[in-house]
Every structure is written in C-alpha cells, then in structure tokens.
Motif scaffolding. Structure first.
Motif, mmCIF file in Angstrom:
data_model
loop_
_atom_site.group_PDB
_atom_site.id
_atom_site.type_symbol
_atom_site.label_atom_id
_atom_site.label_comp_id
_atom_site.label_asym_id
_atom_site.label_seq_id
_atom_site.Cartn_x
_atom_site.Cartn_y
_atom_site.Cartn_z
ATOM 1 N N GLY A 124 1.198 1.484 -4.745
ATOM 2 C CA GLY A 124 0.338 0.468 -4.278
ATOM 3 C C GLY A 124 -0.573 0.044 -5.234
ATOM 4 O O GLY A 124 -0.914 0.432 -6.347
ATOM 5 N N GLN A 125 -0.627 -1.416 -5.051
ATOM 6 C CA GLN A 125 -1.580 -2.139 -6.124
ATOM 7 C C GLN A 125 -2.354 -3.226 -5.344
ATOM 8 O O GLN A 125 -1.553 -3.990 -4.542
ATOM 9 N N LEU A 126 -3.606 -3.262 -5.747
ATOM 10 C CA LEU A 126 -4.287 -4.538 -5.040
ATOM 11 C C LEU A 126 -4.938 -5.147 -6.498
ATOM 12 O O LEU A 126 -5.754 -4.598 -7.057
ATOM 13 N N CYS A 137 2.646 -3.059 -1.587
ATOM 14 C CA CYS A 137 2.560 -1.747 -0.858
ATOM 15 C C CYS A 137 3.590 -1.764 0.235
ATOM 16 O O CYS A 137 3.908 -2.799 0.441
ATOM 17 N N LYS A 138 3.800 -0.465 0.754
ATOM 18 C CA LYS A 138 5.014 -0.577 1.877
ATOM 19 C C LYS A 138 4.277 -1.244 3.123
ATOM 20 O O LYS A 138 4.938 -1.716 3.948
ATOM 21 N N PHE A 152 -4.996 -5.359 11.787
ATOM 22 C CA PHE A 152 -3.949 -6.414 11.306
ATOM 23 C C PHE A 152 -3.160 -5.314 10.396
ATOM 24 O O PHE A 152 -3.558 -4.390 9.568
ATOM 25 N N SER A 153 -1.833 -5.444 10.528
ATOM 26 C CA SER A 153 -0.898 -4.431 9.997
ATOM 27 C C SER A 153 0.397 -5.423 9.400
ATOM 28 O O SER A 153 0.881 -6.279 10.217
ATOM 29 N N ALA A 154 0.813 -5.182 8.134
ATOM 30 C CA ALA A 154 1.975 -5.634 7.785
ATOM 31 C C ALA A 154 2.794 -5.054 6.753
ATOM 32 O O ALA A 154 2.517 -4.234 6.074
ATOM 33 N N ASP A 155 4.175 -5.167 7.107
ATOM 34 C CA ASP A 155 5.360 -4.538 6.359
ATOM 35 C C ASP A 155 6.444 -5.315 6.475
ATOM 36 O O ASP A 155 6.551 -6.708 6.544
#
Length: 299
Positions: A124-126, A137-138, A152-155
C-alpha cells in the motif's frame, strides 16, 4: 671482617684518586626542553577548548538524562516536541500526536507513506503531492469516527458509498458514464430535479414499475419526434377532470355520390363513454356523442 670485605677494602684503597671528577647531567635540556613544554602547553590548550566546546554543545542541544533537545526517551517510546526534520527515511511502528495538538507532516515536494509485507513487497502507498493525493492499494476505505461505519470504499470491482445521504453541490450536477442504480433521487428544497442525457437516450427501468409524481405542480413531457405510450399487458389510464388534445389536424367530410369516381372519405368522431372508455363514431347526420348510451365501440 670477612674475606670479601677485606678484598673490597684493599681494592678501593688501591684505585687512583682523581683530583677533578667530571659529572654528566641526565635529562632534557636546551631546545628539546622548550619544544616539550610547548607541545604540553598546546595539548593543554586543545583539551581546554575541546572541553569548552563539548560543554557548549551539551548546553545548546539541551542534553539531559532523558534525551536530547526536543527528543525525549520514555517508557512508551520516543517523544518529539516542536518541529523536527528528518533527512533520511524514518521507520516507526506508530506515530501519535498530543491530545491537544494535530499531527503535521510537511515536505517541500510530497509526503509518501508506504506499507510493506514481511518479505519487503509494497502492499500500500499513500502519496500527498502538490497536484493530487494518490492511494495505491487493493481496497480503499473511509470510515466514520463513531461506530466505524464504512462511508466510502473502492476496489477494482466496485465503489460503495455508505453514507445515508449523497449530496452533489456542483452547478453541472453529477455525470455518470454508465448505469446508475439507486432507490431514491431527490433534489434540494426549492430546487428542480433534472435528469438529462445530452447525446443519447434516457432510460428508466424498474421491475415493479416507475412512478413519477408532481404533488404541487405540473408534469410536462416534451419530445422532438413521436411520443409513445405503450402497455404490453395492461391499460393506459388517464385520470383527470379535463383531457385536452391540442393541435390535432382537422379532417373534412364529403359525401360521395354513386356517379362520382372519387373514393368515399369517412370521418370518425372520438367519443367518451360515461365509464371513461373511448370509442369512434362516424361523423354524419346523427352523432352518437350526444347520446347517453353506455355502449362503447373500439376501433
């Protein structure tokens, strides 16, 4: 007197005595002595300057038993107070701010936070930059502070908005490139709701019907070409005090004689029965639209 003492006494008496004995001094004298004293004095001055510089550095850097300067070593970890600058990568397990102050991470270019697994691979990277904030990220999630509800969620497969209300305040509204599935679309109070497809058609589908209701105003449907109202298995029900069909073409009725070769043109009137059904009646001498007959014919 022993024999050895006697021999020694006789030997000392037999040695010739000199009147002017010469003494040889032992030690460092002359320029060697002056050089030695100079080096000792230089070493002493260097030690004094070094000690003074060490004391000055300890005082300026605020060295104490607990730590150095704004850095304090406690039982829970390391505590930094004020502004701290790191020139090399920082590896920590957890970063917390004080209860009465926020945590600020500042960089001249960008701030990057990486997460790796046990074998060192990036999971993961921000990245917070001057132009954008990027997250790799996944699955990306935003949760509420109370209860941990997913807001809120995103994949790779879908994007889920878990808030009770989604509000779009832009003047151009919301633009969707593909289909939208929602149980309720509502505009703000005293604002109009507009569903528009500038270059393609607008389709609304529902397995149990689509209901459009204007409780305190008019419902207007306008199109450039044909307007089709179609019911495959049911009926089209128009319930109103007055039903008006404007801008309809008006036909002319002409009775053709038997000697005329022109075909006979029949004009029908659209009549309404008391129960609300429509039927067609031939226009002519006796119009059935004025009658109160309940017999309705369909054409």
């Amino acid at each position: 007197m022993t024999r050895e003492q006697y021999i020694l006494a006789t030997q000392q008496n037999s040695l010739p005595r000199t009147e002017n004995p010469q003494f040889y001094p032992v030690g460092i004298y002359g320029w060697r002595k002056r050089c030695l004293y100079f080096f000792v004095l230089l070493l002493l001055v260097t030690m004094i300057v070094n000690l003074a510089m060490t004391i000055w550095i300890l005082k300026v850097m605020n060295f104490t038993v607990d730590g150095m300067g704004n850095l304090r070593v406690t039982r829970k970890g390391i505590r930094l107070e004020g502004i701290s600058e790191f020139l090399l990568p920082l590896y920590v397990k957890e970063i917390n701010s004080r209860k009465d102050s926020p945590l600020v991470l500042q960089s001249d270019r960008n701030v990057t936070v990486n997460a790796r697994n046990h074998i060192g691979q990036l999971t993961g990277q921000l990245t917070v930059g001057a132009d954008a904030v990027e997250a790799q990220c996944k699955r990306f999630e935003v949760r509420a502070s109370e209860g941990g509800k997913v807001l809120f969620s995103a994949d790779e497969d879908e994007i889920v908005i878990g808030a009770d209300r989604l509000k779009v305040t832009g003047t151009e509204g919301a633009v969707f490139g593909h289909s939208v599935e929602t149980p309720h679309i509502r505009a703000e109070p005293s604002q109009d709701l507009k569903l528009e497809s500038p270059t393609r058609s607008l389709v609304m589908e529902a397995p149990r019907g689509v209901q459009i209701n204007a409780a305190a105003g008019d419902l207007k449907a306008t199109c450039r070409k044909e307007l089709h109202l179609q019911s495959t298995e049911g009926e089209i029900f128009l319930n109103a005090d007055t039903i008006r069909l404007g801008n309809l073409p008006v036909g002319s009725f002409s009775s053709s004689s038997p000697s005329s070769s022109a075909p006979r043109q029949t004009i029908y009137e659209l009549c309404v029965c008391p129960n609300g059904k429509l039927y067609l009646s031939p226009a002519g001498a006796s119009s059935t639209c004025q009658s109160s007959s309940n017999i309705c014919l369909w054409s």
